[in-house]
Design an enzyme around this catalytic site. Sequence first.
Site, PDB file in Angstrom:
ATOM      1  N   ARG A 163       6.421   1.018  30.544  1.00  0.00           N
ATOM      2  CA  ARG A 163       5.473   0.374  29.644  1.00  0.00           C
ATOM      3  C   ARG A 163       6.214  -0.632  28.761  1.00  0.00           C
ATOM      4  O   ARG A 163       7.377  -0.410  28.402  1.00  0.00           O
ATOM      5  CB  ARG A 163       4.764   1.410  28.775  1.00  0.00           C
ATOM      6  CG  ARG A 163       3.894   2.393  29.579  1.00  0.00           C
ATOM      7  CD  ARG A 163       3.216   3.406  28.680  1.00  0.00           C
ATOM      8  NE  ARG A 163       2.387   4.343  29.461  1.00  0.00           N
ATOM      9  CZ  ARG A 163       2.831   5.487  29.971  1.00  0.00           C
ATOM     10  NH1 ARG A 163       4.088   5.862  29.778  1.00  0.00           N
ATOM     11  NH2 ARG A 163       2.019   6.271  30.668  1.00  0.00           N
ATOM     12  N   LYS A 200       4.285   7.707  25.705  1.00  0.00           N
ATOM     13  CA  LYS A 200       2.864   7.808  25.404  1.00  0.00           C
ATOM     14  C   LYS A 200       2.376   9.242  25.450  1.00  0.00           C
ATOM     15  O   LYS A 200       1.571   9.671  24.613  1.00  0.00           O
ATOM     16  CB  LYS A 200       2.078   6.942  26.395  1.00  0.00           C
ATOM     17  CG  LYS A 200       0.577   6.949  26.170  1.00  0.00           C
ATOM     18  CD  LYS A 200      -0.122   6.037  27.164  1.00  0.00           C
ATOM     19  CE  LYS A 200      -1.633   6.034  26.935  1.00  0.00           C
ATOM     20  NZ  LYS A 200      -2.328   5.144  27.896  1.00  0.00           N
ATOM     21  N   HIS A 210       2.495  -5.599  30.909  1.00  0.00           N
ATOM     22  CA  HIS A 210       2.017  -4.298  31.398  1.00  0.00           C
ATOM     23  C   HIS A 210       1.618  -4.368  32.873  1.00  0.00           C
ATOM     24  O   HIS A 210       1.614  -3.357  33.574  1.00  0.00           O
ATOM     25  CB  HIS A 210       0.815  -3.861  30.559  1.00  0.00           C
ATOM     26  CG  HIS A 210       0.618  -2.378  30.524  1.00  0.00           C
ATOM     27  ND1 HIS A 210       0.198  -1.663  31.621  1.00  0.00           N
ATOM     28  CD2 HIS A 210       0.784  -1.470  29.533  1.00  0.00           C
ATOM     29  CE1 HIS A 210       0.105  -0.385  31.307  1.00  0.00           C
ATOM     30  NE2 HIS A 210       0.459  -0.236  30.050  1.00  0.00           N
ATOM     31  N   ARG A 216       3.465  -2.851  36.096  1.00  0.00           N
ATOM     32  CA  ARG A 216       3.260  -1.465  36.522  1.00  0.00           C
ATOM     33  C   ARG A 216       2.236  -1.403  37.664  1.00  0.00           C
ATOM     34  O   ARG A 216       2.437  -0.697  38.663  1.00  0.00           O
ATOM     35  CB  ARG A 216       2.799  -0.619  35.324  1.00  0.00           C
ATOM     36  CG  ARG A 216       3.890  -0.405  34.307  1.00  0.00           C
ATOM     37  CD  ARG A 216       3.367   0.155  32.992  1.00  0.00           C
ATOM     38  NE  ARG A 216       2.734   1.464  33.097  1.00  0.00           N
ATOM     39  CZ  ARG A 216       3.378   2.610  33.208  1.00  0.00           C
ATOM     40  NH1 ARG A 216       4.706   2.623  33.261  1.00  0.00           N
ATOM     41  NH2 ARG A 216       2.715   3.758  33.243  1.00  0.00           N
ATOM     42  N   HIS A 225       3.132   9.075  34.525  1.00  0.00           N
ATOM     43  CA  HIS A 225       1.802   9.667  34.465  1.00  0.00           C
ATOM     44  C   HIS A 225       1.947  11.165  34.665  1.00  0.00           C
ATOM     45  O   HIS A 225       2.927  11.623  35.254  1.00  0.00           O
ATOM     46  CB  HIS A 225       0.890   9.082  35.548  1.00  0.00           C
ATOM     47  CG  HIS A 225       0.545   7.651  35.316  1.00  0.00           C
ATOM     48  ND1 HIS A 225       0.050   6.823  36.300  1.00  0.00           N
ATOM     49  CD2 HIS A 225       0.632   6.884  34.192  1.00  0.00           C
ATOM     50  CE1 HIS A 225      -0.169   5.626  35.799  1.00  0.00           C
ATOM     51  NE2 HIS A 225       0.183   5.628  34.529  1.00  0.00           N
ATOM     52  N   TYR A 228       5.333  18.545  36.343  1.00  0.00           N
ATOM     53  CA  TYR A 228       6.716  18.348  36.747  1.00  0.00           C
ATOM     54  C   TYR A 228       7.549  17.945  35.538  1.00  0.00           C
ATOM     55  O   TYR A 228       7.074  17.254  34.644  1.00  0.00           O
ATOM     56  CB  TYR A 228       6.812  17.241  37.796  1.00  0.00           C
ATOM     57  CG  TYR A 228       6.295  17.637  39.167  1.00  0.00           C
ATOM     58  CD1 TYR A 228       6.964  18.582  39.937  1.00  0.00           C
ATOM     59  CD2 TYR A 228       5.145  17.046  39.694  1.00  0.00           C
ATOM     60  CE1 TYR A 228       6.503  18.922  41.201  1.00  0.00           C
ATOM     61  CE2 TYR A 228       4.677  17.386  40.958  1.00  0.00           C
ATOM     62  CZ  TYR A 228       5.358  18.334  41.702  1.00  0.00           C
ATOM     63  OH  TYR A 228       4.899  18.673  42.939  1.00  0.00           O
TER      64      TYR A 228
END
Length: 409
Positions: A246, A273, A336, A339, A363, A373
Amino acid sequence: MPKRIAPLSDLQVSRAKTQGKQVTLFDGGGLFIVLTPAGGKLWRFKYRFGGKDKLLSLGSYPEISLAEARSKWAVFRKLLAEGIDPAEAKKAEQAGKAAAAGSTFETVARDWHRRFKSQWSAGHAEQIMRRLEQDVFPWLGTRPIGEIKAPELLTVLRRIEARSLETAFRVKTACGQVFRYAVAEGRAERDPVADLRGALPPVKNKNFAAPTDPKKVAPLLRAIDGFEGSFVVKCAMQLAPLLFVRPGELRHAEWSEIDLEAAEWNIPAAKMKMGVPHLVPLPRQAIEILKSLHPLTGHGKYVFPCSRSSQRCMSENSVNAGLRRLGFEKSEITGHGFRAMARTILDEVLQVRPELIEHQLAHQVRDPLGRAYNRTSHLAERRKMMQTWADYLDGLKSGAKVLPLKRAN
């Protein structure tokens, strides 16, 4: 002579109907009741103070009877005779009561923010408080949180909407969380944000602009390599497509987080985030860029410091401004957007497993048992993916044969 106004009667007020439009019934001396099209009956007091006409709300009928409205009116008339603005006196009284009880909107909002900010990235937490301080506290900060009604909040949100509808929705969400926290703490009865559903026009969802056709990626990458502006900004623009983190994570990068020998960038949870630490394997090309930048900024804290102060990282608009300087419009690419570019091409051209891509995008990815994970999961495979991606971008820049996007049938 001024027209004489006959005082209202209880029967007249109780039987009054709007007939589909707003109606005003006067009691005299500035006191009147407004009958709204929706059926509400609202007491108002109009007066003049400091050369200006002012309006004060006295509550709604039947909660406030005609006698009670006149009683309040009499108090406010007395204040006027003493040279005191009734509206300011009312605000001061409310603020004093709320402050004593620790239940002004600002007090509760700051308490809520303090309790939950550890769950957010530092940048996200700062942004939430900045929005509240700029757009909400000046108008609702001193109000008792339990007395704030939906129309008051809507007025604040529409003021923001005039500038940015998306920001208005974000502020609305934050306010809703504050009100629900107040309800849980026993400092408010309910959340008025629930009454504002549909009050703002919907935000049209938009994806961050990015080229996802490899044929359009090549000229973009070559243009970035030829950037003649700030070397620090150029390095940031070169790393953005390589690492697809990001923009806020990239510009806040610190040299202490980067291990050039291990080829790893460990981003702490406070900067992410989702509030979870993230590991970015560094391909050979990224290492070369960082090594070329280290003699210039390696003596300081930030990899990409602000041009005016090494104590701050570069501004959030630096990469986008660099792209605009190269001639790319906002509709073509944003910081951005790299991504989305990586996600699409890694999946549809290089056919990388989706869970590896999503994990590297930071994510939330869960295993078959529903467990998230950790940052080192599939590290060997992600290292290989990042190097394959960097080599693929080099191939595009050098004019290698472009594989078409894989389309679903």
